[in-house]
Scaffold this motif. Structure first.
Motif, PDB file in Angstrom:
ATOM      1  N   ASP A  31      28.971 -74.475 -36.052  1.00 48.74           N
ATOM      2  CA  ASP A  31      29.255 -75.700 -36.807  1.00 48.74           C
ATOM      3  C   ASP A  31      28.797 -76.917 -36.005  1.00 48.74           C
ATOM      4  O   ASP A  31      28.925 -76.954 -34.783  1.00 48.74           O
ATOM      5  N   SER A  32      28.296 -77.908 -36.710  1.00 49.52           N
ATOM      6  CA  SER A  32      27.881 -79.143 -36.040  1.00 49.52           C
ATOM      7  C   SER A  32      29.118 -79.950 -35.648  1.00 49.52           C
ATOM      8  O   SER A  32      30.207 -79.744 -36.179  1.00 49.52           O
ATOM      9  N   ASN A  34      29.575 -82.930 -36.426  1.00 46.47           N
ATOM     10  CA  ASN A  34      29.947 -83.713 -37.603  1.00 46.47           C
ATOM     11  C   ASN A  34      30.971 -82.961 -38.451  1.00 46.47           C
ATOM     12  O   ASN A  34      31.913 -83.555 -38.968  1.00 46.47           O
ATOM     13  N   HIS A  52      27.035 -90.315 -32.205  1.00 45.06           N
ATOM     14  CA  HIS A  52      26.419 -90.239 -33.528  1.00 45.06           C
ATOM     15  C   HIS A  52      25.758 -91.560 -33.910  1.00 45.06           C
ATOM     16  O   HIS A  52      24.605 -91.589 -34.356  1.00 45.06           O
ATOM     17  N   SER A  96      18.770 -83.326 -36.604  1.00 46.58           N
ATOM     18  CA  SER A  96      19.883 -83.182 -35.670  1.00 46.58           C
ATOM     19  C   SER A  96      19.406 -83.355 -34.237  1.00 46.58           C
ATOM     20  O   SER A  96      18.218 -83.322 -33.955  1.00 46.58           O
ATOM     21  N   GLN A  98      20.450 -81.606 -30.509  1.00 48.23           N
ATOM     22  CA  GLN A  98      21.183 -80.508 -29.896  1.00 48.23           C
ATOM     23  C   GLN A  98      21.923 -81.017 -28.660  1.00 48.23           C
ATOM     24  O   GLN A  98      21.321 -81.612 -27.772  1.00 48.23           O
ATOM     25  N   ARG A 102      26.238 -77.124 -29.417  1.00 50.94           N
ATOM     26  CA  ARG A 102      26.494 -77.751 -30.713  1.00 50.94           C
ATOM     27  C   ARG A 102      25.339 -78.666 -31.110  1.00 50.94           C
ATOM     28  O   ARG A 102      24.544 -79.094 -30.288  1.00 50.94           O
ATOM     29  N   SER A 103      25.312 -79.003 -32.381  1.00 53.17           N
ATOM     30  CA  SER A 103      24.328 -79.971 -32.851  1.00 53.17           C
ATOM     31  C   SER A 103      25.062 -81.196 -33.399  1.00 53.17           C
ATOM     32  O   SER A 103      26.232 -81.126 -33.767  1.00 53.17           O
ATOM     33  N   LEU A 104      24.342 -82.289 -33.427  1.00 52.17           N
ATOM     34  CA  LEU A 104      24.858 -83.543 -33.956  1.00 52.17           C
ATOM     35  C   LEU A 104      23.938 -83.931 -35.108  1.00 52.17           C
ATOM     36  O   LEU A 104      22.749 -84.172 -34.895  1.00 52.17           O
ATOM     37  N   ASP A 105      24.460 -83.938 -36.320  1.00 52.74           N
ATOM     38  CA  ASP A 105      23.658 -84.258 -37.497  1.00 52.74           C
ATOM     39  C   ASP A 105      23.360 -85.750 -37.517  1.00 52.74           C
ATOM     40  O   ASP A 105      24.271 -86.568 -37.531  1.00 52.74           O
TER      41      ASP A 105
END
Length: 163
Positions: A31-32, A34, A52, A96, A98, A102-105
């Protein structure tokens, strides 16, 4: 949006700080950040929000489109990033950054039109109509029962509510 574009130094500092975010336990692998934001403690939520906002603004050029140089700079500093047209809505940018596992949208908020296109794709892929109805009802109940932070997050990203 910020006034003026943030510096690379500001963005890298915020992304490094976001690496220390403690995600809640549970089935959230992949899951991101976000998606997990409503469940973060206040301190981690502030780290997420700062990372973000800065990454979102930094990844865009003056015209609002993807800034390839900025994305390449993030990659060179160890934060793989991408931003381009969305598969369902060519006017929307999706992408996104990375951050560790995790990733950040950093894509644009989804429009009602995009959400409907995704539901149509799910129908084509064989998800029964009744399953979509159940998922919609479950999502509506979850949204009604959530705290103020999730409601603020939803209003901030202009996600359709109550449908």
């Amino acid at each position: 949006m910020m006034v003026g574009k943030p510096s690379l130094r500001q963005v890298i500092a915020a992304l490094k700080e976001a690496e220390s975010i403690c995600v809640p336990e549970g089935d959230n692998e992949g899951d991101s950040l976000n998606r997990l934001a409503p469940f973060l403690c206040d301190l981690d939520y502030e780290k997420f929000e700062r990372a973000h906002l800065l990454a979102y603004d930094y990844a865009r050029g003056p015209d609002g489109g993807a800034d390839r140089r900025s994305l390449m700079a993030l990659r060179r500093h160890g934060f793989p990033a991408n931003l381009g047209p969305d598969q369902y809505d060519a006017l929307r940018l999706a992408g996104s950054v990375q951050i560790g596992e995790r990733s950040l949208d950093i894509g644009d908020p989804r429009s009602e039109r995009t959400r409907i296109s995704e539901q149509d794709a799910a129908k084509r892929d064989g998800l029964p109509r009744s399953s979509l109805a159940v998922l919609t009802v479950v999502a509506d109940v979850a949204l009604r029962d959530c705290g103020t932070r999730l409601q603020q997050l939803l209003s901030r990203y202009a996600v359709p509510y109550g449908r």
